[in-house]
Design an enzyme around this catalytic site. Structure first.
Site, mmCIF file in Angstrom:
data_model
loop_
_atom_site.group_PDB
_atom_site.id
_atom_site.type_symbol
_atom_site.label_atom_id
_atom_site.label_comp_id
_atom_site.label_asym_id
_atom_site.label_seq_id
_atom_site.Cartn_x
_atom_site.Cartn_y
_atom_site.Cartn_z
ATOM 1 C CG HIS A 128 -4.419 -3.251 2.604
ATOM 2 N ND1 HIS A 128 -3.754 -3.156 3.900
ATOM 3 C CD2 HIS A 128 -4.556 -2.170 2.158
ATOM 4 C CE1 HIS A 128 -3.696 -1.649 3.914
ATOM 5 N NE2 HIS A 128 -4.096 -1.290 2.859
ATOM 6 C CB CYS A 169 -1.103 -0.133 1.290
ATOM 7 S SG CYS A 169 -2.457 1.122 0.909
ATOM 8 C CD GLU A 177 -3.562 -6.053 5.192
ATOM 9 O OE1 GLU A 177 -4.011 -5.413 5.323
ATOM 10 O OE2 GLU A 177 -2.429 -6.530 4.369
#
Length: 394
Positions: free
Chosen positions: A368, A284, A370
């Site tokens: 992202h 990011c 995750e």
């Protein structure tokens, strides 16, 4: 707190206004913290995970308008915390929703969502036309705005309009320093397991140093679960500070604000790590700052990408991944160096979502991987990165 107390609905506690920089006023009911807060107004299309969204340090300085009308039924809990340090708990400044907040009805809930917002200093407004706000952002970009919540219906609208109109925009704004850690710290928690909670990190394995510009906790958990030992260092650390830890790999984290502004103090350290030949993964804001460190450029987006349902094409595998995104700046792919290969693009607008270098062990993604919230299609980013470090250290 008893189950009965936990599941009681919290009615809006007062009056609220959302005032845009162009003078538009949305009237609703207040919840969460009281007072006034300024931020860039964006919309998020995720249907779940509102706690993780508002706890994401990347949202510092922003007011989040949820396009999904119902918020609150999952409640909040400590296990879903995304701030990795106390400073990072000051993230989103406001929240906008369509319907009254729903009572929690989930066995994991520890508190009502509105109570959690109050504790975090997040001002909320419900009962407004979020579709109108979303259309306005889609057509005209993300405006600066003021969100206000009071126990009386006595707002000075002219003062709120002026406050929104004179607010500093996100371009040129450095916010990472406000949400990063202040000292080095080892991170031990892994992924959350349905029955046992967060796992414990390995005693051995490659050491990954995370340069913290507002790193999400689940990025650290994913690295641990992939088999890495993790040490978090402040984003203002020098390359010398990072290299002194003898890392096997470095992660340049997510974070808020304009990457060019944060880059004024961060790019030298990032370049130093790259020049030392250490494998680097950017995520990011980290993706954007890696591009800047390599001589590339970033641009402000009109509406940004915020949600948990964004399609990204992975050129390396040929697959389409559905991912979580939260960014208002993008890397200009044409500005990347000759040894950069574009690995991912957004299928919404074709913007760059990832690259790697052919000459050095550097890779990054704009989205992202995750999740938290969102799909887990991109977990392989962490698994592949840590696996490559294990291979190098074997």
């Amino acid at each position: 707190m008893t189950t009965t107390q936990k599941n009681q609905a919290q009615k809006p506690t007062g009056y609220a206004r959302l005032v845009l920089a162009d003078g538009t006023v949305f009237t609703g009911e207040g919840l969460g913290a009281t007072g006034e807060s300024v931020g860039e107004l964006c919309f998020n299309t995720a249907m779940t995970g509102q706690q993780e969204i508002l706890a994401d340090p990347s949202y510092a300085g922003q007011i989040v308008c949820f396009t999904f009308p119902h918020v609150g039924n999952v409640g909040t809990n400590d296990a879903d915390e995304e701030a990795s340090c106390d400073a990072a708990k000051h993230a989103a400044t406001g929240m906008v929703m369509r319907a009254d907040m729903t009572s929690p009805a989930n066995y994991r809930s520890m508190s009502h969502f509105a109570d959690w917002m109050d504790q975090r200093g997040i001002i909320g407004v419900s009962g407004v036309d979020t579709r109108a706000i979303t259309r306005r952002i889609r057509e005209s970009g993300m405006p600066m705005a003021v969100i206000a919540h009071s126990d009386t219906d006595a707002f000075d609208l002219d003062a709120l309009r002026e406050k929104a109109r004179s607010a500093q925009t996100m371009e040129g704004r450095e916010l990472a320093a406000d949400v990063m850690s202040s000292e080095n710290a080892d991170w031990k928690d892994g992924d959350w397991d349905w029955d046992t909670g967060h796992g414990v990190g390995p005693a051995d394995g490659p050491l990954v140093v995370a340069l913290d510009y507002g790193v999400k906790a689940n990025i650290l958990r994913r690295l641990v679960s992939a088999g890495a030992r993790v040490t978090v260092v402040p984003g203002k650390s020098s390359a010398k500070d990072v290299l002194a830890l003898k890392p096997d790999g470095v992660v340049v984290s997510n974070g808020p604000g304009d990457p060019a502004a944060t880059g004024r103090y961060a790019l030298d350290a990032i370049r130093g790590v790259i020049d030392a030949g250490i494998p680097v993964l950017g995520i990011c804001l980290g993706h954007q700052m890696l591009a800047l460190a390599l001589g590339g450029k970033t641009v402000k987006m009109a509406q940004g990408h915020h949600g948990a349902n964004h399609p990204v094409k992975n050129h390396e595998t040929g697959q389409v991944e559905i991912v979580s995104m939260n960014h208002g700046f993008a890397v200009d792919a044409s500005s990347l160096p000759d040894d950069a290969v574009e690995t991912h693009i957004s299928l919404f607008d074709g913007t760059n979502c990832g690259f790697r270098l052919t000459s050095r062990p550097v890779m990054s993604v704009q989205h992202h991987p995750e999740a938290s919230p969102g799909p887990q299609d991109s977990y392989a980013v962490f698994d592949g990165f840590v696996a490559s470090l294990k291979k190098e250290t074997a």
